[in-house]
Design a protein around this motif. Sequence first.
Motif, PDB file in Angstrom:
ATOM      1  N   UNK A  83      45.424  37.450  37.173  1.00 42.57           N
ATOM      2  CA  UNK A  83      45.605  36.817  35.853  1.00 42.57           C
ATOM      3  C   UNK A  83      46.587  35.642  35.943  1.00 42.57           C
ATOM      4  N   UNK A  84      46.095  34.478  36.355  1.00 41.06           N
ATOM      5  CA  UNK A  84      46.935  33.291  36.536  1.00 41.06           C
ATOM      6  C   UNK A  84      46.551  32.228  35.511  1.00 41.06           C
ATOM      7  N   UNK A  85      47.221  31.123  35.557  1.00 39.07           N
ATOM      8  CA  UNK A  85      46.917  29.987  34.694  1.00 39.07           C
ATOM      9  C   UNK A  85      45.654  29.298  35.222  1.00 39.07           C
ATOM     10  N   UNK A  86      44.663  29.154  34.354  1.00 37.46           N
ATOM     11  CA  UNK A  86      43.391  28.549  34.744  1.00 37.46           C
ATOM     12  C   UNK A  86      43.091  27.405  33.793  1.00 37.46           C
ATOM     13  N   UNK A  87      42.713  26.280  34.367  1.00 36.42           N
ATOM     14  CA  UNK A  87      42.341  25.132  33.550  1.00 36.42           C
ATOM     15  C   UNK A  87      40.852  24.872  33.732  1.00 36.42           C
TER      16      UNK A  87
ATOM     17  N   UNK B 210      42.925  26.476  39.438  1.00 40.29           N
ATOM     18  CA  UNK B 210      43.881  27.577  39.326  1.00 40.29           C
ATOM     19  C   UNK B 210      44.881  27.492  40.475  1.00 40.29           C
ATOM     20  N   UNK B 211      46.075  28.104  40.315  1.00 39.01           N
ATOM     21  CA  UNK B 211      47.064  28.094  41.398  1.00 39.01           C
ATOM     22  C   UNK B 211      46.496  28.750  42.654  1.00 39.01           C
ATOM     23  N   UNK B 212      46.859  28.209  43.798  1.00 34.72           N
ATOM     24  CA  UNK B 212      46.333  28.679  45.067  1.00 34.72           C
ATOM     25  C   UNK B 212      47.256  29.760  45.625  1.00 34.72           C
TER      26      UNK B 212
ATOM     27  N   UNK C 218      31.597  21.158  44.856  1.00 35.42           N
ATOM     28  CA  UNK C 218      32.605  21.149  45.916  1.00 35.42           C
ATOM     29  C   UNK C 218      33.747  22.064  45.508  1.00 35.42           C
ATOM     30  N   UNK C 219      34.270  22.781  46.471  1.00 37.87           N
ATOM     31  CA  UNK C 219      35.384  23.686  46.213  1.00 37.87           C
ATOM     32  C   UNK C 219      36.353  23.604  47.378  1.00 37.87           C
TER      33      UNK C 219
ATOM     34  N   UNK D 244      48.573  22.283  45.728  1.00 37.69           N
ATOM     35  CA  UNK D 244      48.901  23.714  45.703  1.00 37.69           C
ATOM     36  C   UNK D 244      47.981  24.465  44.756  1.00 37.69           C
ATOM     37  N   UNK D 245      46.823  23.898  44.472  1.00 36.93           N
ATOM     38  CA  UNK D 245      45.842  24.528  43.574  1.00 36.93           C
ATOM     39  C   UNK D 245      44.483  24.612  44.259  1.00 36.93           C
ATOM     40  N   UNK D 246      43.659  25.485  43.683  1.00 33.00           N
ATOM     41  CA  UNK D 246      42.260  25.612  44.132  1.00 33.00           C
ATOM     42  C   UNK D 246      41.376  24.971  43.072  1.00 33.00           C
TER      43      UNK D 246
END
Length: 404
Positions: free
Chosen positions: A335-339, A355-357, A387-388, A393-395
């Motif tokens: 459960x992280x911060x997702x944009x 989201x944070x990596x 593309x992924x 510092x994010x995914x």
Amino acid sequence: MLSLLLPLTHAVTYTRWLHLLMGAIVPLACAMVFPGLGSPSPGDWALIAVLPLPLVLAVAMIPSVRRAEGLQARLMLFPGPHARVKSDEQPGVSAAPSASWSDRARTGAWLLLRVETGLAVALGTERLMALALSLAGAAAGEPGVADPLVPHAGGSWVYVLLIPMPLLVLVAASAGAGALMARAARRLLGPSVKERLSELEERTEQLLERNRIARELHDSLGHALTLAVVQAGAARTAADPRFTDRALEAIEETGRAALDDLEGVLLALRERQRPAGTRPGLGEAGSLLDSARSSGAHIDAEVSGSLEHLPGPVSREAYRMLQEALTNVLRHAGPVQVRVRIVVERARLRLEVRNPLTAAASAAGSGGGSGLRGIRERATLLGGEARAGRDGNQWLLRVDLPLG
């Protein structure tokens, strides 16, 4: 010796024999009109063999004749499920009408071969059966029972031992001729180039449909199970009755949606057409975002443009991509911060999930799981790309789809 007697136990030997005899019906019917079957000479038999050929070639021009001949060949020239000879080999004989002059020419060649071979087998059958009857009469002391193939004197028990010989020769000859006719059927009644291409396209469509169903199950059920696991773990950790009630409600709603998707997939597997419109589209993305929020994720969503007028395939596939992206975030990062950013332009749809990596998310992404592979496959089929990978510092998952 046993190999020579083995065809006697095969049902296909006798169905092929019958198929060959049926080919003699046309020339013998013509011979009854002219020159007659009273006492035909060798020249008359040659005329009987040639006389029906123009009629046979004319009949071969009818498209449905090829279908009729193909169905007969499948039924009578090749072992079926009832035969003692078990074979997984396909007959390779088409049952479609003639679609070109090449098909008609091959059908004509097949009919000529069937008529001439059938007449020869019918004459051989008649003579060998007459010989067997004559031998039986000779053994009984009445040598004039039938017109023999070779002269012999009657009144000897030796003829009893000779009676099976003409029958064995007949079966062996019929088995050999039937095997040759089966090979000829594959060559002359086999699928045309157009039919082979059509069959290849149909198989390709079936494989694509199976892949689509596999992706549907992976995305829908994977999303539901991931949310259920996250919600249950959060409820157990929080030890708050109100939070637990909300978690159970979210699990219930997600489970119902997954069951609906599963029912649709099962209907498709049963070959019942499921209307495409019943599959969720990107306009229903709010429910996905709400379910992710209920699992503890902090969703920051931004939508630019109208989602209501998106083409159906683009909207439905983009929904599945977003669902898989959120599932991956909850599964690997928690459960992280997702944009989430959805942009509908004039000719393109852009989707971004960031989201944070975390260490787990980095390992999962570098492994290239089936979820990301499914997203790329969906995008490629729609003419777009996905593309992924690491972005600082994010995914970041970025999908670009054309709307045309």
